[in-house]
Design a protein around this motif. Sequence first.
Motif, PDB file in Angstrom:
ATOM      1  N   UNK A  65       0.824  -1.216   0.000  1.00  0.00           N
ATOM      2  CA  UNK A  65       0.000   0.000   0.000  1.00  0.00           C
ATOM      3  C   UNK A  65       0.856   1.264   0.000  1.00  0.00           C
ATOM      4  N   UNK A  66       1.899   1.268  -0.832  1.00  0.00           N
ATOM      5  CA  UNK A  66       2.811   2.403  -0.932  1.00  0.00           C
ATOM      6  C   UNK A  66       2.145   3.543  -1.704  1.00  0.00           C
ATOM      7  N   UNK A  67       2.301   4.764  -1.188  1.00  0.00           N
ATOM      8  CA  UNK A  67       1.725   5.933  -1.859  1.00  0.00           C
ATOM      9  C   UNK A  67       2.783   6.961  -2.277  1.00  0.00           C
ATOM     10  N   UNK A  68       4.049   6.708  -1.871  1.00  0.00           N
ATOM     11  CA  UNK A  68       5.135   7.587  -2.289  1.00  0.00           C
ATOM     12  C   UNK A  68       6.379   6.745  -2.538  1.00  0.00           C
ATOM     13  N   UNK A  69       6.968   6.912  -3.720  1.00  0.00           N
ATOM     14  CA  UNK A  69       8.219   6.249  -4.063  1.00  0.00           C
ATOM     15  C   UNK A  69       9.305   7.320  -4.194  1.00  0.00           C
ATOM     16  N   UNK A  70      10.444   7.108  -3.537  1.00  0.00           N
ATOM     17  CA  UNK A  70      11.590   8.005  -3.657  1.00  0.00           C
ATOM     18  C   UNK A  70      12.713   7.241  -4.340  1.00  0.00           C
ATOM     19  N   UNK A  71      13.200   7.779  -5.454  1.00  0.00           N
ATOM     20  CA  UNK A  71      14.274   7.146  -6.218  1.00  0.00           C
ATOM     21  C   UNK A  71      15.566   7.916  -5.984  1.00  0.00           C
ATOM     22  N   UNK A  72      16.569   7.271  -5.425  1.00  0.00           N
ATOM     23  CA  UNK A  72      17.833   7.926  -5.091  1.00  0.00           C
ATOM     24  C   UNK A  72      18.996   7.087  -5.645  1.00  0.00           C
ATOM     25  N   UNK A  73      19.562   7.497  -6.735  1.00  0.00           N
ATOM     26  CA  UNK A  73      19.169   8.592  -7.602  1.00  0.00           C
ATOM     27  C   UNK A  73      18.776   8.018  -8.958  1.00  0.00           C
ATOM     28  N   UNK A  99       2.329   4.757 -12.215  1.00  0.00           N
ATOM     29  CA  UNK A  99       1.453   5.781 -11.632  1.00  0.00           C
ATOM     30  C   UNK A  99      -0.005   5.526 -11.990  1.00  0.00           C
ATOM     31  N   UNK A 100      -0.253   5.131 -13.244  1.00  0.00           N
ATOM     32  CA  UNK A 100      -1.619   4.870 -13.692  1.00  0.00           C
ATOM     33  C   UNK A 100      -2.206   3.618 -13.045  1.00  0.00           C
ATOM     34  N   UNK A 101      -1.332   2.724 -12.578  1.00  0.00           N
ATOM     35  CA  UNK A 101      -1.784   1.446 -12.021  1.00  0.00           C
ATOM     36  C   UNK A 101      -2.105   1.520 -10.535  1.00  0.00           C
ATOM     37  N   UNK A 102      -1.694   2.611  -9.877  1.00  0.00           N
ATOM     38  CA  UNK A 102      -1.894   2.744  -8.427  1.00  0.00           C
ATOM     39  C   UNK A 102      -2.547   4.092  -8.143  1.00  0.00           C
ATOM     40  N   UNK A 104      -3.520   7.479  -6.290  1.00  0.00           N
ATOM     41  CA  UNK A 104      -2.881   8.422  -5.361  1.00  0.00           C
ATOM     42  C   UNK A 104      -1.409   8.114  -5.111  1.00  0.00           C
ATOM     43  N   UNK A 105      -0.706   7.716  -6.142  1.00  0.00           N
ATOM     44  CA  UNK A 105       0.720   7.425  -6.015  1.00  0.00           C
ATOM     45  C   UNK A 105       1.550   8.600  -6.541  1.00  0.00           C
ATOM     46  N   UNK A 106       2.571   8.993  -5.770  1.00  0.00           N
ATOM     47  CA  UNK A 106       3.497  10.039  -6.200  1.00  0.00           C
ATOM     48  C   UNK A 106       4.906   9.467  -6.232  1.00  0.00           C
ATOM     49  N   UNK A 107       5.741  10.041  -7.096  1.00  0.00           N
ATOM     50  CA  UNK A 107       7.124   9.593  -7.225  1.00  0.00           C
ATOM     51  C   UNK A 107       8.056  10.798  -7.121  1.00  0.00           C
ATOM     52  N   UNK A 108       9.029  10.705  -6.221  1.00  0.00           N
ATOM     53  CA  UNK A 108      10.059  11.743  -6.077  1.00  0.00           C
ATOM     54  C   UNK A 108      11.356  11.188  -6.646  1.00  0.00           C
ATOM     55  N   UNK A 109      11.927  11.913  -7.608  1.00  0.00           N
ATOM     56  CA  UNK A 109      13.161  11.478  -8.258  1.00  0.00           C
ATOM     57  C   UNK A 109      14.291  12.413  -7.845  1.00  0.00           C
ATOM     58  N   UNK A 110      15.336  11.859  -7.254  1.00  0.00           N
ATOM     59  CA  UNK A 110      16.527  12.642  -6.932  1.00  0.00           C
ATOM     60  C   UNK A 110      17.486  12.548  -8.113  1.00  0.00           C
ATOM     61  N   UNK A 111      17.919  13.707  -8.582  1.00  0.00           N
ATOM     62  CA  UNK A 111      18.750  13.732  -9.787  1.00  0.00           C
ATOM     63  C   UNK A 111      19.858  14.766  -9.621  1.00  0.00           C
ATOM     64  N   UNK A 112      20.996  14.486 -10.203  1.00  0.00           N
ATOM     65  CA  UNK A 112      22.142  15.387 -10.085  1.00  0.00           C
ATOM     66  C   UNK A 112      22.008  16.556 -11.056  1.00  0.00           C
ATOM     67  N   UNK A 113      22.705  17.639 -10.729  1.00  0.00           N
ATOM     68  CA  UNK A 113      22.644  18.840 -11.557  1.00  0.00           C
ATOM     69  C   UNK A 113      23.980  19.101 -12.231  1.00  0.00           C
ATOM     70  N   UNK A 114      23.919  19.888 -13.297  1.00  0.00           N
ATOM     71  CA  UNK A 114      25.129  20.269 -14.008  1.00  0.00           C
ATOM     72  C   UNK A 114      25.763  21.472 -13.316  1.00  0.00           C
TER      73      UNK A 114
END
Length: 267
Positions: A65-73, A99-102, A104-114
Motif C-alpha cells: 500500500x505504498x503511496x510515495x516512491x523516492x528514487x535515489x538517484x 502511476x496509472x496502475x496505483x 494516489x501514487x506520487x514519485x520523487x526522483x533525486x537527480x544530479x545537476x550540471x
Amino acid sequence: AKRANVLYIDEENGDITLPNRFELLIKGHNHKHTFDNLYVVQFANIKLDDPTTTGKLLHYVKQNNVRLIILDSMVRCMGGEEDKAKDVRIVFDILKTIIKSVDDLSIVILHHTAKGKRGLEGLRGSGDFGAFADVVLMFQATKKNLINIDVAKNRHIDLSKFSRFSIEVIKTNDGGISFAYSEYDEAGGNINAVDALKEDLLEHFKTEKIEEFRSGVIWNLMKKRGHARTNYFTAIKQLEGEGYLQQGRKQGLWIVHQLQISEEEIS
C-alpha cells in the motif's frame, strides 16, 4: 495530511550512510518519528528500464500500500544513458504505467545537476527529465545553515507568486538535526542575487545564440526563474558596463556582444 507508506529505493548511499541520517532526524525530532511507515530497498540493482524489475516493483507497491516512491538517484536506477532522450523516455514511460496502475501514487526522483547552471537548464542529461516532471525543485547549499530551493517548474502554481524558498538546517543539543521553512537567502552564501541573475542572462544569450532582445521579453523569462525585477535592471546595467550589452536605437532594445561571452564565464 494523512500518513502514507513510503518506499525509498536507495542505490546511492548504502546501509551505513542512510541509517545514520535517519538517526539524526529521529534525534532532531525528540524521538517522535520512528519511520514505521518507511520501506527501504538498498543496493538491489533496481533498473526502471528493465520490465522484469518494474513488474516486481509494481507488485511490491500494491502489496504494501505504498503511496510515495523516492528514487535515489535516477542515474543509478536506469541501465541506459542519462543524456540520451530515448533511454530516459523508456524509464518515464514505465513510471507513467506504474502511476496509472496505483491510485494516489506520487514519485520523487533525486537527480544530479550540471555545475554552474540554474533552472531547468541545470538538470544533468536529457531534457526529458524536466519535461516529464510536474514539479522540479533545485537545491543549493549555502555557507549558512540554509538550503536554497528554486522552484524551476510547477504545473500547478503560478511561479511568479511562489518560485523560491529556503530550508533552515537546525542542529539540536543531542546531535540530531531538524528542518524548518525559511525565507529565501538572497545572498546564498556563495553568490549574490544580481550575480546569479547575470549568470542566467549570459547563459541564456549563449545557449539561444541571441544577438539582440527586448528588455520586457527577457524579463518575463527571468521572472519565471524566480529573479526580482529590481535585480534584473541592475544586472542589465552591470552587463552593459562590462561590455556584454549595448543599448539599441529603439527604447527597450539591447544588442548582445556574443563574441565576448566565453565558456569559462558562464560555467
